[in-house]
Scaffold this active site. Structure first.
Site, PDB file in Angstrom:
ATOM      1  N   ARG A  80      45.673  41.624  40.511  1.00 17.70           N
ATOM      2  CA  ARG A  80      44.783  40.808  41.351  1.00 17.70           C
ATOM      3  C   ARG A  80      45.167  39.329  41.265  1.00 17.70           C
ATOM      4  NH1 ARG A  80      38.564  41.735  40.510  1.00 17.70           N
ATOM      5  NH2 ARG A  80      38.969  40.433  38.687  1.00 17.70           N
ATOM      6  N   LYS A 182      40.516  35.821  43.902  1.00 17.03           N
ATOM      7  CA  LYS A 182      39.659  35.176  42.898  1.00 17.03           C
ATOM      8  C   LYS A 182      40.085  33.722  42.759  1.00 17.03           C
ATOM      9  CE  LYS A 182      37.424  36.600  38.591  1.00 17.03           C
ATOM     10  NZ  LYS A 182      36.067  36.526  39.080  1.00 17.03           N
ATOM     11  N   GLU A 218      28.418  41.109  48.746  1.00 14.88           N
ATOM     12  CA  GLU A 218      28.439  41.175  47.289  1.00 14.88           C
ATOM     13  C   GLU A 218      27.493  40.138  46.709  1.00 14.88           C
ATOM     14  OE1 GLU A 218      32.124  40.071  45.313  1.00 14.88           O
ATOM     15  OE2 GLU A 218      32.750  38.908  47.033  1.00 14.88           O
TER      16      GLU A 218
HETATM   17  N1  PLP Z   1      32.733  39.663  42.860  1.00 15.81           N
HETATM   18  C1  PLP Z   1      32.806  38.411  42.411  1.00 15.81           C
HETATM   19  C2  PLP Z   1      32.509  37.310  43.353  1.00 15.81           C
HETATM   20  C3  PLP Z   1      33.174  38.168  41.082  1.00 15.81           C
HETATM   21  O1  PLP Z   1      33.266  36.924  40.615  1.00 15.81           O
HETATM   22  C4  PLP Z   1      33.449  39.251  40.210  1.00 15.81           C
HETATM   23  C5  PLP Z   1      33.892  39.012  38.844  1.00 15.81           C
HETATM   24  O2  PLP Z   1      35.012  39.127  38.488  1.00 15.81           O
HETATM   25  C6  PLP Z   1      33.348  40.535  40.727  1.00 15.81           C
HETATM   26  C7  PLP Z   1      32.980  40.709  42.043  1.00 15.81           C
HETATM   27  C8  PLP Z   1      33.628  41.718  39.876  1.00 15.81           C
HETATM   28  O3  PLP Z   1      34.992  41.925  39.691  1.00 15.81           O
HETATM   29  P1  PLP Z   1      35.539  42.643  38.397  1.00 15.81           P
HETATM   30  O4  PLP Z   1      34.819  43.941  38.303  1.00 15.81           O
HETATM   31  O5  PLP Z   1      36.976  42.826  38.636  1.00 15.81           O
HETATM   32  O6  PLP Z   1      35.230  41.760  37.253  1.00 15.81           O
HETATM   33  C1  COI Z   2      33.904  37.970  35.843  1.00 14.25           C
HETATM   34  O1  COI Z   2      33.100  38.910  35.854  1.00 14.25           O
HETATM   35  O2  COI Z   2      34.934  38.004  35.164  1.00 14.25           O
HETATM   36  C2  COI Z   2      33.686  36.774  36.628  1.00 14.25           C
HETATM   37  O3  COI Z   2      34.617  36.070  36.863  1.00 14.25           O
HETATM   38  C3  COI Z   2      32.327  36.511  37.093  1.00 14.25           C
HETATM   39  C4  COI Z   2      31.843  35.101  36.942  1.00 14.25           C
HETATM   40  C5  COI Z   2      31.760  34.623  35.551  1.00 14.25           C
HETATM   41  C6  COI Z   2      32.485  34.159  37.885  1.00 14.25           C
END
Ligand code: PLP
Ligand code: COI
Length: 337
Positions: A80, A182, A218
């Site tokens: 990612r 991200k 989301e």
């Molecule tokens: N959506 C957003 C906007 C986020 O910041 C996060 C955090 O990482 C997620 C979703 C969840 O992603 P992940 O499960 O890869 O941590």
């Molecule tokens: C995560 O879950 O790793 C995130 O980045 C979420 C938040 C702290 C921005």
């Protein structure tokens, strides 16, 4: 062991001794090293601080019952970050380099990996930024890749306890923008709506799809999922949400471990009554049950504002059981430090 009240940790910065640092210059990365300095000194013209040329990641290390340490799907974070880097024109960090750096940071800060049974974890924050002398809107010529870490507890108050969310009128990302990457700009756009939500005592915002404002996208810091009355696990499909590693893990676990139908599909904001349970999912959020959602004057409660629904509870146990090494993981999900 360091003197930390592990059970009382929230999601806050704590300085740990070591971080990884690598510099990209003259078209290549250096060999990278661990350092104790938790400040970055960068040029005032750095594109990261003017034009948001940066990307970050979030992943966790988990202490198992036998004292060993698990890292959950770091290869997916590496991929990612590569996608984010590509979108904002930064050089790639190879998956093997990323995973090796993660392991180095966990090992070097091992005494900050919380003990098994406390519920706390070591959160790692990889960060890639465009630096160096620049002023026009163009990619940097130099980059810094760093990974630092800290022990954390629940992101939303109470952890596995329902909290309420509010639908935002703002968008965090544009239909063909950077919502699926991200990058910091998405989060800058979410600060005002987030503050407004917190001011009204909600945990966070629910964003709707930026083109029509009819479908749930989301949460500001996590993906969304719901369990329909027919026991289908549904999570939004959209090109402008973050492809959450937790969400894809839950899609798999819902189908293969819980025996549910599990799909990515539309969650219409006018049809919340179809869902008997809902939650936010992410690395920081883990699985945070959603008690209710405020949408304008309507307040819709899913399972309960006080108790966690049975499917959400099962998913939580399966996911965290795998992460902490108590439940057998699907092949390739766990990396040992
Ligand atoms: N959506 C957003 C906007 C986020 O910041 C996060 C955090 O990482 C997620 C979703 C969840 O992603 P992940 O499960 O890869 O941590
Ligand atoms: C995560 O879950 O790793 C995130 O980045 C979420 C938040 C702290 C921005």
């Amino acid at each position: 062991m360091v003197d930390i009240k592990w059970e009382e940790l929230g999601f806050n910065y704590i300085k740990t001794p070591y971080r990884y640092l690598s510099v990209w210059k003259d078209g290549k990365w250096d060999s990278g090293k661990l350092t104790e300095d938790n400040f970055l000194k960068i040029h005032e013209g750095s594109p990261a601080i003017h034009y948001g040329q940066q990307a970050f990641e979030g992943l966790k290390a988990y202490r198992c019952k036998d004292g060993s340490i698990n890292i959950f799907r770091p290869d997916e974070n590496a991929k990612r970050l590569q996608s984010s880097a590509d979108r904002v024109r930064m050089p790639q960090v190879e998956t093997a380099v990323f995973i090796d750096a993660v392991k180095q940071v966990v090992k070097a800060n091992e005494e900050y990996v919380p003990p098994y049974g406390t519920g706390a974890t070591l959160y790692l924050r990889p960060l890639l930024i465009g630096v160096g002398e620049n002023i026009g809107v163009s990619p940097a010529k130099e980059y810094i890749f760093t990974i630092f870490c800290m022990p954390v507890g629940p992101y939303f108050k109470g952890g596995l306890a329902p909290t309420n969310f509010v639908v935002s009128d703002y968008d965090r990302a544009a239909p063909n923008g950077t919502g699926a990457q991200k990058v910091g700009g998405n989060y800058a756009a979410s600060l005002l709506p987030g503050e407004e939500a917190h001011g009204k005592k909600f945990s966070d915002c629910i964003y709707l799809d930026p083109a029509t404002h009819q479908k749930i996208e989301e949460v500001g810091s996590a993906n969304f999922f719901g369990i329909t009355k027919e026991n289908v696990f549904v999570t939004p499909k959209s090109p402008s949400i973050l492809p959450s590693i937790t969400k894809y893990s839950l899609l798999y676990l819902a189908e293969h471990r819980l025996g549910l139908k599990a799909i990515e599909g539309d969650v219409l904001i006018t049809e919340l009554a179809n869902f008997k349970e809902a939650g936010a999912c992410g690395t920081a959020a883990v699985i945070s049950p959603i008690g209710g959602i405020q949408n304008g004057d309507d307040f819709h409660v899913f399972y309960s504002e006080k108790e966690v629904g049975p499917v959400t509870t099962q998913l939580y146990k399966e996911l965290t059981g795998i992460q902490f090494g108590d439940v057998e993981a699907p092949t390739g999900w766990i990396y040992k430090v």
